[in-house]
Design a protein around this motif. Structure first.
Motif, mmCIF file in Angstrom:
data_model
loop_
_atom_site.group_PDB
_atom_site.id
_atom_site.type_symbol
_atom_site.label_atom_id
_atom_site.label_comp_id
_atom_site.label_asym_id
_atom_site.label_seq_id
_atom_site.Cartn_x
_atom_site.Cartn_y
_atom_site.Cartn_z
ATOM 1 N N THR A 22 0.534 -0.983 0.217
ATOM 2 C CA THR A 22 0.135 0.370 0.113
ATOM 3 C C THR A 22 0.999 1.078 -0.148
ATOM 4 O OG1 THR A 22 -1.781 -0.746 0.700
ATOM 5 C CG2 THR A 22 -1.805 1.281 1.069
ATOM 6 N N CYS A 23 1.771 1.176 0.965
ATOM 7 C CA CYS A 23 2.806 2.400 0.517
ATOM 8 C C CYS A 23 3.444 2.797 -0.599
ATOM 9 C CB CYS A 23 4.048 2.148 2.094
ATOM 10 S SG CYS A 23 5.327 3.394 2.521
ATOM 11 N N CYS A 24 4.064 1.630 -1.234
ATOM 12 C CA CYS A 24 4.199 1.841 -2.306
ATOM 13 C C CYS A 24 3.449 2.601 -3.567
ATOM 14 C CB CYS A 24 5.263 0.357 -3.386
ATOM 15 S SG CYS A 24 6.439 0.436 -2.428
ATOM 16 N N PHE A 27 2.911 5.659 -3.009
ATOM 17 C CA PHE A 27 3.909 6.735 -3.346
ATOM 18 C C PHE A 27 4.315 6.474 -4.653
ATOM 19 C CE2 PHE A 27 8.403 7.172 -4.105
ATOM 20 C CZ PHE A 27 9.548 8.319 -3.484
ATOM 21 N N TRP A 28 4.645 5.882 -5.346
ATOM 22 C CA TRP A 28 4.514 5.713 -6.995
ATOM 23 C C TRP A 28 2.962 6.181 -7.620
ATOM 24 C CZ3 TRP A 28 9.175 5.871 -7.710
ATOM 25 C CH2 TRP A 28 10.133 5.649 -7.215
ATOM 26 N N CYS A 29 1.938 6.110 -7.333
ATOM 27 C CA CYS A 29 0.578 6.274 -7.531
ATOM 28 C C CYS A 29 -0.304 6.927 -6.481
ATOM 29 C CB CYS A 29 0.487 5.199 -8.412
ATOM 30 S SG CYS A 29 -1.028 6.132 -10.029
ATOM 31 N N GLY A 30 -0.161 7.994 -6.523
ATOM 32 C CA GLY A 30 -0.518 8.481 -5.290
ATOM 33 C C GLY A 30 -2.402 9.003 -5.785
ATOM 34 N N PRO A 31 -2.559 9.737 -6.533
ATOM 35 C CA PRO A 31 -3.550 9.960 -7.368
ATOM 36 C C PRO A 31 -4.486 8.292 -7.825
ATOM 37 C CG PRO A 31 -2.574 11.155 -8.158
ATOM 38 C CD PRO A 31 -1.315 9.802 -8.022
ATOM 39 N N CYS A 32 -3.912 7.381 -7.997
ATOM 40 C CA CYS A 32 -4.618 6.376 -8.217
ATOM 41 C C CYS A 32 -4.979 5.999 -7.041
ATOM 42 C CB CYS A 32 -3.307 5.307 -9.532
ATOM 43 S SG CYS A 32 -3.397 5.960 -10.955
ATOM 44 N N LEU A 33 -4.748 5.472 -5.728
ATOM 45 C CA LEU A 33 -4.887 5.249 -4.361
ATOM 46 C C LEU A 33 -6.217 6.164 -4.162
ATOM 47 C CD1 LEU A 33 -4.314 3.669 -2.114
ATOM 48 C CD2 LEU A 33 -2.269 5.140 -1.254
ATOM 49 N N ALA A 34 -5.493 6.982 -4.089
ATOM 50 C CA ALA A 34 -7.047 7.613 -4.293
ATOM 51 C C ALA A 34 -8.066 7.595 -4.256
ATOM 52 C CB ALA A 34 -6.677 9.581 -4.270
ATOM 53 N N CYS A 35 -8.382 7.586 -5.970
ATOM 54 C CA CYS A 35 -9.257 7.183 -6.780
ATOM 55 C C CYS A 35 -10.096 5.905 -6.269
ATOM 56 C CB CYS A 35 -9.250 7.435 -8.031
ATOM 57 S SG CYS A 35 -8.925 8.730 -9.022
ATOM 58 N N THR A 36 -9.349 4.783 -5.392
ATOM 59 C CA THR A 36 -9.425 3.800 -5.606
ATOM 60 C C THR A 36 -10.238 3.838 -3.969
ATOM 61 O OG1 THR A 36 -7.288 2.453 -6.767
ATOM 62 C CG2 THR A 36 -8.716 1.134 -5.176
ATOM 63 N N TRP A 94 -4.357 9.276 2.376
ATOM 64 C CA TRP A 94 -5.063 7.973 2.057
ATOM 65 C C TRP A 94 -4.594 6.579 1.943
ATOM 66 C CZ3 TRP A 94 -9.004 9.196 -0.503
ATOM 67 C CH2 TRP A 94 -8.896 10.904 -1.105
ATOM 68 N N CYS A 95 -3.016 6.421 2.489
ATOM 69 C CA CYS A 95 -2.352 4.789 3.043
ATOM 70 C C CYS A 95 -3.279 4.231 3.920
ATOM 71 C CB CYS A 95 -1.301 4.997 2.721
ATOM 72 S SG CYS A 95 -0.326 5.207 1.447
ATOM 73 N N GLN A 96 -3.313 5.473 4.885
ATOM 74 C CA GLN A 96 -4.254 4.577 6.125
ATOM 75 C C GLN A 96 -5.455 4.489 5.618
ATOM 76 O OE1 GLN A 96 -4.928 7.621 8.985
ATOM 77 N NE2 GLN A 96 -5.569 6.054 10.638
ATOM 78 N N MET A 97 -6.244 5.319 4.864
ATOM 79 C CA MET A 97 -7.846 5.046 4.875
ATOM 80 C C MET A 97 -8.078 3.875 3.992
ATOM 81 S SD MET A 97 -9.868 9.133 4.459
ATOM 82 C CE MET A 97 -8.579 8.649 3.219
ATOM 83 N N TYR A 98 -6.825 3.116 3.151
ATOM 84 C CA TYR A 98 -6.817 2.248 1.770
ATOM 85 C C TYR A 98 -6.507 1.303 3.481
ATOM 86 C CZ TYR A 98 -5.571 -0.472 -1.504
ATOM 87 O OH TYR A 98 -5.571 -1.746 -2.972
#
Length: 137
Positions: A22-24, A27-36, A94-98
């Motif tokens: 999740t951290c990676c 870090f590498w694709c923050g907007p994608c993680l946020a959308c997920t 965003w990582c914590q919420m994921y």
């Protein structure tokens, strides 16, 4: 949620080492993680794009989703703490919420039960006595 006691987040804000994947991703694709995260929480996948369109110190989408998640799952915290977290490190938020959604969406335990054959509850048929002829006198 008012009837149930409040709980803590499943992981702390800076627990990236607990879930390196999740951290990676963050870090590498923050907007994608946020959308997920937004999509998995039931909001529009495009909600985090609001953060990119606003000249801000606080990410409005991250803040609103964090507050909504806290209220939905009965997580301890306050609006003030949410503002501080989203302004200090929105990627960590965003990582914590994921991670929280991963924790909450664990596969349920399925119990297979064997179906038993039905039991016949009717009594055995009795021997019928043939009808006796009636004589008129």
């Amino acid at each position: 949620m008012a009837d149930q006691p409040l709980t803590d987040w499943d992981s702390d804000l800076f627990d990236c080492c607990e879930d390196a994947q999740t951290c990676c991703y963050g870090f590498w694709c923050g907007p994608c993680l946020a959308c997920t995260v937004s999509g998995r929480f039931g909001e529009s996948l495009w909600l985090p794009l609001c953060d990119m369109c606003v000249d801000k110190m606080i990410s409005p989408a991250a803040l609103s989703l964090r507050v909504a998640m806290r209220h939905k799952y009965g997580i301890k915290g306050s609006l003030c703490k949410d503002i501080v977290a989203t302004s200090c490190c929105p990627t960590c938020v965003w990582c914590q919420m994921y991670r929280e959604l991963k924790h909450r969406k664990k596969s349920p335990v399925v119990i297979n039960m064997e179906v038993q054959s039905p039991v016949n509850m009717q009594p055995h048929p009795m021997m019928a006595v043939p009808p006796q002829p009636v004589f008129n006198r």
